[in-house]
Design a protein around this motif. Sequence first.
Motif, PDB file in Angstrom:
ATOM      1  N   THR A   1       0.838  -1.210   0.000  1.00 25.44           N
ATOM      2  CA  THR A   1       0.000   0.000   0.000  1.00 25.44           C
ATOM      3  C   THR A   1       0.859   1.240   0.000  1.00 25.44           C
ATOM      4  N   LEU A   2       1.936   1.179   0.763  1.00 21.06           N
ATOM      5  CA  LEU A   2       2.849   2.309   0.858  1.00 21.06           C
ATOM      6  C   LEU A   2       3.409   2.664  -0.515  1.00 21.06           C
ATOM      7  N   ILE A   3       3.682   1.623  -1.293  1.00 23.26           N
ATOM      8  CA  ILE A   3       4.268   1.851  -2.605  1.00 23.26           C
ATOM      9  C   ILE A   3       3.288   2.603  -3.495  1.00 23.26           C
ATOM     10  N   ASP A   4       2.013   2.392  -3.282  1.00 18.44           N
ATOM     11  CA  ASP A   4       1.020   3.080  -4.103  1.00 18.44           C
ATOM     12  C   ASP A   4       0.806   4.520  -3.697  1.00 18.44           C
ATOM     13  N   LEU A   5       1.329   4.900  -2.564  1.00 17.15           N
ATOM     14  CA  LEU A   5       1.027   6.220  -2.002  1.00 17.15           C
ATOM     15  C   LEU A   5       1.289   7.409  -2.927  1.00 17.15           C
ATOM     16  N   PRO A   6       2.485   7.531  -3.516  1.00 15.73           N
ATOM     17  CA  PRO A   6       2.721   8.700  -4.370  1.00 15.73           C
ATOM     18  C   PRO A   6       1.737   8.807  -5.519  1.00 15.73           C
ATOM     19  N   PHE A   7       1.069   7.697  -5.859  1.00 15.26           N
ATOM     20  CA  PHE A   7       0.047   7.772  -6.885  1.00 15.26           C
ATOM     21  C   PHE A   7      -1.170   8.519  -6.385  1.00 15.26           C
ATOM     22  N   ALA A   8      -1.436   8.341  -5.094  1.00 18.41           N
ATOM     23  CA  ALA A   8      -2.701   8.824  -4.566  1.00 18.41           C
ATOM     24  C   ALA A   8      -2.662  10.299  -4.211  1.00 18.41           C
ATOM     25  N   ILE A   9      -1.496  10.800  -3.844  1.00 19.47           N
ATOM     26  CA  ILE A   9      -1.496  12.184  -3.368  1.00 19.47           C
ATOM     27  C   ILE A   9      -1.083  13.149  -4.470  1.00 19.47           C
ATOM     28  N   SER A  10      -1.527  14.358  -4.325  1.00 17.07           N
ATOM     29  CA  SER A  10      -1.268  15.377  -5.324  1.00 17.07           C
ATOM     30  C   SER A  10       0.227  15.645  -5.425  1.00 17.07           C
ATOM     31  N   PRO A  11       0.746  15.823  -6.639  1.00 11.27           N
ATOM     32  CA  PRO A  11       2.173  16.102  -6.799  1.00 11.27           C
ATOM     33  C   PRO A  11       2.601  17.341  -6.031  1.00 11.27           C
ATOM     34  N   VAL A  12       1.678  18.283  -5.884  1.00 12.72           N
ATOM     35  CA  VAL A  12       1.998  19.491  -5.126  1.00 12.72           C
ATOM     36  C   VAL A  12       2.349  19.144  -3.688  1.00 12.72           C
ATOM     37  N   ILE A  13       1.583  18.226  -3.116  1.00 15.39           N
ATOM     38  CA  ILE A  13       1.848  17.820  -1.742  1.00 15.39           C
ATOM     39  C   ILE A  13       3.182  17.085  -1.650  1.00 15.39           C
ATOM     40  N   SER A  14       3.458  16.256  -2.652  1.00 18.19           N
ATOM     41  CA  SER A  14       4.733  15.544  -2.662  1.00 18.19           C
ATOM     42  C   SER A  14       5.888  16.519  -2.631  1.00 18.19           C
ATOM     43  N   GLY A  15       5.792  17.547  -3.458  1.00 20.53           N
ATOM     44  CA  GLY A  15       6.863  18.539  -3.487  1.00 20.53           C
ATOM     45  C   GLY A  15       6.947  19.285  -2.174  1.00 20.53           C
TER      46      GLY A  15
ATOM     47  N   MET B   1      -4.881  15.690   1.527  1.00 18.69           N
ATOM     48  CA  MET B   1      -4.267  14.386   1.719  1.00 18.69           C
ATOM     49  C   MET B   1      -5.258  13.401   2.323  1.00 18.69           C
ATOM     50  N   THR B   2      -6.035  13.874   3.302  1.00 16.19           N
ATOM     51  CA  THR B   2      -6.999  12.985   3.937  1.00 16.19           C
ATOM     52  C   THR B   2      -8.013  12.479   2.931  1.00 16.19           C
ATOM     53  N   ILE B   3      -8.507  13.395   2.119  1.00  7.60           N
ATOM     54  CA  ILE B   3      -9.465  12.985   1.088  1.00  7.60           C
ATOM     55  C   ILE B   3      -8.825  11.942   0.180  1.00  7.60           C
ATOM     56  N   SER B   4      -7.572  12.181  -0.213  1.00  7.04           N
ATOM     57  CA  SER B   4      -6.890  11.236  -1.102  1.00  7.04           C
ATOM     58  C   SER B   4      -6.740   9.875  -0.450  1.00  7.04           C
ATOM     59  N   PHE B   5      -6.383   9.851   0.832  1.00 10.85           N
ATOM     60  CA  PHE B   5      -6.223   8.576   1.526  1.00 10.85           C
ATOM     61  C   PHE B   5      -7.527   7.801   1.582  1.00 10.85           C
ATOM     62  N   ILE B   6      -8.603   8.530   1.906  1.00  8.76           N
ATOM     63  CA  ILE B   6      -9.897   7.861   1.967  1.00  8.76           C
ATOM     64  C   ILE B   6     -10.223   7.242   0.609  1.00  8.76           C
ATOM     65  N   LEU B   7      -9.940   8.013  -0.437  1.00 11.53           N
ATOM     66  CA  LEU B   7     -10.189   7.489  -1.779  1.00 11.53           C
ATOM     67  C   LEU B   7      -9.316   6.276  -2.068  1.00 11.53           C
ATOM     68  N   LEU B   8      -8.060   6.329  -1.633  1.00  9.56           N
ATOM     69  CA  LEU B   8      -7.162   5.199  -1.862  1.00  9.56           C
ATOM     70  C   LEU B   8      -7.708   3.942  -1.204  1.00  9.56           C
ATOM     71  N   LEU B   9      -8.190   4.081   0.032  1.00  9.73           N
ATOM     72  CA  LEU B   9      -8.768   2.932   0.719  1.00  9.73           C
ATOM     73  C   LEU B   9     -10.007   2.428  -0.016  1.00  9.73           C
ATOM     74  N   ALA B  10     -10.836   3.379  -0.445  1.00 14.97           N
ATOM     75  CA  ALA B  10     -12.039   2.985  -1.170  1.00 14.97           C
ATOM     76  C   ALA B  10     -11.670   2.232  -2.441  1.00 14.97           C
ATOM     77  N   ILE B  11     -10.659   2.724  -3.147  1.00 17.13           N
ATOM     78  CA  ILE B  11     -10.247   2.072  -4.383  1.00 17.13           C
ATOM     79  C   ILE B  11      -9.727   0.671  -4.116  1.00 17.13           C
ATOM     80  N   ASN B  12      -8.924   0.510  -3.062  1.00 20.78           N
ATOM     81  CA  ASN B  12      -8.435  -0.825  -2.725  1.00 20.78           C
ATOM     82  C   ASN B  12      -9.588  -1.772  -2.439  1.00 20.78           C
TER      83      ASN B  12
END
Lengths: 263, 282, 260
Positions: B107-121, C237-248
């Motif tokens: 799941t951790l590996i998928d993380l950068p996919f899920a968050i906005s690139p702006v947040i990553s930066g 980020m929280t919204i994104s995480f919730i979505l990630l869980l939903a997608i999984n």
Amino acid sequence: MSIEVQNVSKRFGSFEALKNISFSVPAGQLVALLGPSGGGKTTMLRIIAGLESADSGTVRLAGEDATDRSARQRGVGFVFQHYALFRHMTVFENIAFGLRVRPRRVRPSNTEITHKVEELLGLVQLAFLADRLPSQLSGGQRQRVALARALAVEPKVLLLDEPFGALDANVRRELREWLRRLHDEIHLTSVFVTHDQEEALDLADRVVIVNHGAIEQDGTADEVIERPATEFVKDFFRFVKRGASGGLPPDDEARGNRPTPND
Amino acid sequence: MPNRPHTVRIIRQELTEPRFLRWTLTVVVLGFFTLFLILPLVAVFMSAFSKGLDAYLAAIREPDARSALWLTLLTAVIAVPCNLVFGISAGWAIAKFDFPGKSFLTTLIDLPFAISPVISGMVFVLIFGRSGVFGSWFIDHNIRVVFAVPGIVLATIFVSFPFVAREIIPLMEAEGNDEEEAACVLGASGLQTFFRVTLPNIKWGVLYGVILCNARVMGEFGAVSVLSGHIRGLTNTLPLQVEILYNEYNFQAAFAVASLLALLALVTLVLKTVSERHLHQG
Amino acid sequence: MGFTLFYLCLIVLVPLLTIPARAFSLGWEPFWRAISDPRVVASYRVTLGTALVAACVNAVFGFLAAWVLVRYRFPGRRTMDALIDLPFALPTAVAGITLAALYAPNGWLGRPLSKLGITVAFTPLGITIALIFIGLPFVIRTLQPVLETLDVELEEAATSLGADRLQVIRRVILPYLYPAWLTGFALAFARAIGEYGSVVFIAGNLPMVSEITPLLIVTKLQQYDYAGATAVAFVLMTISFILLLAINALQGWSARRLAN
């Protein structure tokens, strides 16, 4: 309802699957299309069902030309080798499917559907599994559901494509006997495809042996064994087990239409 | 023959939609694609050449554009191999071993996919920036991370590291251990087994992942935008250079530089299709 | 082995944890003020609203596209199929300026549209169009493999039982596709929420009107309002995480549906 196949030919690209095949199935008979894999039997069955179209020739059902009729309109029941059960529907819903999709004018009411499905579940002895999903059933159970589903729409012809092919030997034998008894009860014109000699001889009133798209012989079980028409047929039944008394296994004797040869 | 796929069958009249409907749907879908995919693609190149070939070449040869290209390539040369190594080790560990927290790792590996690139930066700004966790240490040692090249490279690695891993992990899991065990019994060392047995089996997956990773690395915008000082000629990647030119209303030059990236995208698509075919054959 | 990897994990997890850490460091009050500021709230509305509309459009056209690509034959099918991944391969900045130029009032598409009274640039409509582009591959690529493995015998069985084409599609095919379809929709939605590069050029970034949350975060960073930036970033980020869980979860459902 009788089936008459006349001069049917079919090719897939450059491969000739069926070469000018003709045979007929009188109403109420149970006929086996027997032969080695790739010989054209399944193609023939699908053409009768309307799932494939022949390049030439005709298919008559109950005396009427059905060649141009669609699979929906032919009134045939088809049982697939791998059951083709609807995975997301319960056993009950699978069997009820054909009734639920009838045009509104002729659709039975919910009570009528429930009644009919329960009747069929009783027939195939699966009433206790009505609410299960196909994935929760064994192979033999799934096959019986597929059969019940096909029978639900009261077809005039029943077509089965290697119905027991995917099952264990024991289950296969059980279902074979069961199918024979069913046929004796409801006398539905039936054609089934198989590559298993024993199965064909055991189950069918008549056997049509198909090889390389052509019919080698068309006759009763005894005819094909004792009077093989071609070298192929003789060779094909070389290893078929005869019963201890030299005849075919006991069930067939009970049917009375197969004399046992002398020991 | 279970599961006869649709594409193999000969289509009978009633097993498909009426011809009129098929035609309409096809036209609608093609129209949608033309509007959203083909038109933009054509627009990039036409705008790039809108003032002629000379202007196009001038825009590309311009010093700022060239340093942007250089920085982009440098980032790629660092980030892609890093993620390749990580991807392979992650694949190896996940496929061959069982350890607590394994699914957590995936799941951790998928993380950068899920968050906005702006947040990553932004995360890197928070850590390495002046008021950041490690920031002061770096400043004391006169190493500029944020608003400088190292920051850009780090953020790019972060944003693109799932790509190779995500391709390799399922591939290695599907391959099974038999061949490696055979090699082991025959006396091969770990490294030998890896290079001679494991790698050849997964090579198309690796290639596929690398192609995707590279596309992302060279095209990353959001994360890099946050971390870059936007200093022309120094901390601009190609995408950032495109932004600067566009914001200056220098449209032709912007699209000229953009066309390089668009070409990269097309090459990526071709390579991707080719390796995908090999992937599914193997 | 696992040890080294846990170490690497830390490189992902710890940096991300700095965001909530920083966000809350100044206390609840300033945090709440930062995330409930009207301009910020407007940006949530713009971001989520446009992402939702774009994902819906992609759900509809993506379904049709997957159907047409898998089941029909037409010239150029293979090329079209390969091109679908363009939004994946093309840098977002390139997409951004191209769409901005196309839909600008004097652009190839912008000019005819403005004659019809429709403005695209500098409005949420422009953002939506950019997000449709960016999310285009998701629904199609999740539906294609499912459609391809759909056993034709199921359709044949339904047809031989008397179902007409519409009934076959509605009762047999669609239920099979729902999980994957929903997954594709969720993926497109999740991607759209965080999108930056393709949107900022066409949006015009007018506060309260066409300003997306990621841009707001960047603006705050540029003004050195780190507390505000991290606060808003935490919400995103929280919204994104919730979505990630939903997608999984959806992918798990999808896998179970398709299992034999």
